[in-house]
Design an enzyme around this catalytic site. Structure first.
Site, PDB file in Angstrom:
ATOM      1  N   HIS A   1      32.789  80.610  -4.383  1.00  0.00           N
ATOM      2  CA  HIS A   1      33.617  82.220  -3.567  1.00  0.00           C
ATOM      3  C   HIS A   1      32.565  83.230  -2.861  1.00  0.00           C
ATOM      4  CE1 HIS A   1      35.695  81.667  -7.696  1.00  0.00           C
ATOM      5  NE2 HIS A   1      36.329  81.733  -6.392  1.00  0.00           N
TER       6      HIS A   1
ATOM      7  N   LYS B   1      47.576  84.771 -17.982  1.00  0.00           N
ATOM      8  CA  LYS B   1      46.357  83.329 -17.734  1.00  0.00           C
ATOM      9  C   LYS B   1      45.324  83.714 -18.554  1.00  0.00           C
ATOM     10  CE  LYS B   1      43.797  80.440 -14.103  1.00  0.00           C
ATOM     11  NZ  LYS B   1      43.824  80.592 -12.275  1.00  0.00           N
TER      12      LYS B   1
ATOM     13  N   ARG C   1      39.006  74.210   0.362  1.00  0.00           N
ATOM     14  CA  ARG C   1      38.323  73.111   0.436  1.00  0.00           C
ATOM     15  C   ARG C   1      38.361  72.305   1.273  1.00  0.00           C
ATOM     16  NH1 ARG C   1      37.624  74.679  -5.542  1.00  0.00           N
ATOM     17  NH2 ARG C   1      39.372  74.251  -5.310  1.00  0.00           N
TER      18      ARG C   1
ATOM     19  N   SER D   1      35.919  77.068 -10.488  1.00  0.00           N
ATOM     20  CA  SER D   1      35.112  78.003 -12.228  1.00  0.00           C
ATOM     21  C   SER D   1      35.988  77.120 -12.909  1.00  0.00           C
ATOM     22  CB  SER D   1      36.148  78.699 -11.607  1.00  0.00           C
ATOM     23  OG  SER D   1      35.751  79.750 -10.579  1.00  0.00           O
TER      24      SER D   1
HETATM   25  O1  PNS Z   1      42.111  82.397  -7.558  1.00  0.00           O
HETATM   26  P1  PNS Z   1      43.667  81.973  -7.265  1.00  0.00           P
HETATM   27  O2  PNS Z   1      44.267  81.953  -9.434  1.00  0.00           O
HETATM   28  O3  PNS Z   1      44.190  80.699  -7.347  1.00  0.00           O
HETATM   29  O4  PNS Z   1      43.965  83.406  -7.090  1.00  0.00           O
HETATM   30  C1  PNS Z   1      45.223  83.084  -7.394  1.00  0.00           C
HETATM   31  C2  PNS Z   1      45.805  84.965  -6.697  1.00  0.00           C
HETATM   32  C3  PNS Z   1      46.075  86.116  -7.701  1.00  0.00           C
HETATM   33  C4  PNS Z   1      45.468  84.715  -5.306  1.00  0.00           C
HETATM   34  C5  PNS Z   1      47.925  84.558  -7.019  1.00  0.00           C
HETATM   35  O5  PNS Z   1      48.046  84.094  -8.268  1.00  0.00           O
HETATM   36  C6  PNS Z   1      48.181  85.579  -6.459  1.00  0.00           C
HETATM   37  O6  PNS Z   1      48.376  86.523  -5.654  1.00  0.00           O
HETATM   38  N1  PNS Z   1      49.034  86.133  -7.295  1.00  0.00           N
HETATM   39  C7  PNS Z   1      49.454  87.850  -7.600  1.00  0.00           C
HETATM   40  C8  PNS Z   1      51.146  87.932  -7.774  1.00  0.00           C
HETATM   41  C9  PNS Z   1      52.130  87.234  -6.911  1.00  0.00           C
HETATM   42  O7  PNS Z   1      51.902  87.938  -5.765  1.00  0.00           O
HETATM   43  N2  PNS Z   1      52.662  86.314  -6.800  1.00  0.00           N
HETATM   44  C10 PNS Z   1      53.144  85.411  -5.659  1.00  0.00           C
HETATM   45  C11 PNS Z   1      52.886  84.961  -4.715  1.00  0.00           C
HETATM   46  S1  PNS Z   1      53.094  84.237  -3.734  1.00  0.00           S
END
Ligand code: PNS
Length: 208
Positions: free
Chosen positions: A19, A43, A92, A130
């Protein structure tokens, strides 16, 4: 002149060197980078939102154009409020691509003006997540070099205080009857739920 603002969203539970590598790269490309931690009551997290925010603030203090924030709800709405031009995400390996593409295209559908920019972390971190970091610490392994020392200390303290901090209900079944193991298959965000509901295979395992 208008500043280029990007949002780097994620769970950051916990922040890893991967990150931070991406944050540093993003800080060189964008005028302002907002590291946005998702507040996701659905979550389970090892660290509270406040703890993650504090860790990331300390870890990013050296980059003057990086700011740490939290958000809930739709990312596109948050981006609009922040007047951001782009979302930064890390890829990645090819296994990340399908999920990231789906999310980027869905975000584009929701807000055509918001671009998603993908950057690759250093290849040293291409296998780092993570989820694996948490699993290794819980099982007594070393994560030196994979997370900042500050995070390593907090991980150890958290697991020592509660060795079952990462336990999940054993062998309960997932929505489609697939077995759910103790540590695996616990990504339950909106995209995954949607792709399950649609019967697509696009839910990615264990990105974060
Ligand atoms: O670190 P992560 O868990 O891979 O991050 C995922 C994240 C936070 C980027 C994604 O879950 C997100 O944007 N959530 C917010 C809700 C949202 O906008 N959902 C529609 C996404 S297309």
């Amino acid at each position: 002149m208008k500043k280029n603002v990007a949002i780097y969203p994620g769970s950051f539970d916990p922040p890893t060197n991967g990150h931070l590598d991406l944050i540093e790269r993003g800080s060189h490309v964008f005028d302002e980078l907002i590291v946005a931690i998702l507040r996701n009551p659905g979550k389970e997290a090892l660290f509270t939102l406040g703890e993650r925010r504090k860790m990331l603030k300390t870890l990013t203090a050296k980059w003057s154009n990086v700011r740490v924030d939290t958000f809930d709800g739709l990312l596109v709405e948050y981006a609009r409020k922040q007047k951001a031009d782009a979302v930064l995400r890390g890829i990645r390996a090819i296994s990340d691509y399908e999920y990231e593409l789906q999310m980027a295209l869905m975000n584009r559908k929701l807000d055509p003006k918001l671009e998603t920019v993908f950057m690759m972390p250093a290849e040293t971190y291409s296998y780092l997540s993570s989820r694996l970091v948490k699993e290794i610490v819980t099982l007594g392994g070393s994560v030196r070099g994979l997370v900042p020392t500050l995070v390593e200390q907090q991980l150890r303290e958290r697991v020592q205080a509660n060795p079952h901090a990462l336990d999940r209900p054993e062998d309960t079944e997932g929505m489609n009857g697939e077995p759910r193991t103790k540590h695996g298959n616990h990504r339950r965000d909106g995209v995954q739920e949607a792709s399950r509901a649609l019967g697509t295979a696009s839910h990615r395992k264990g990105k974060s």
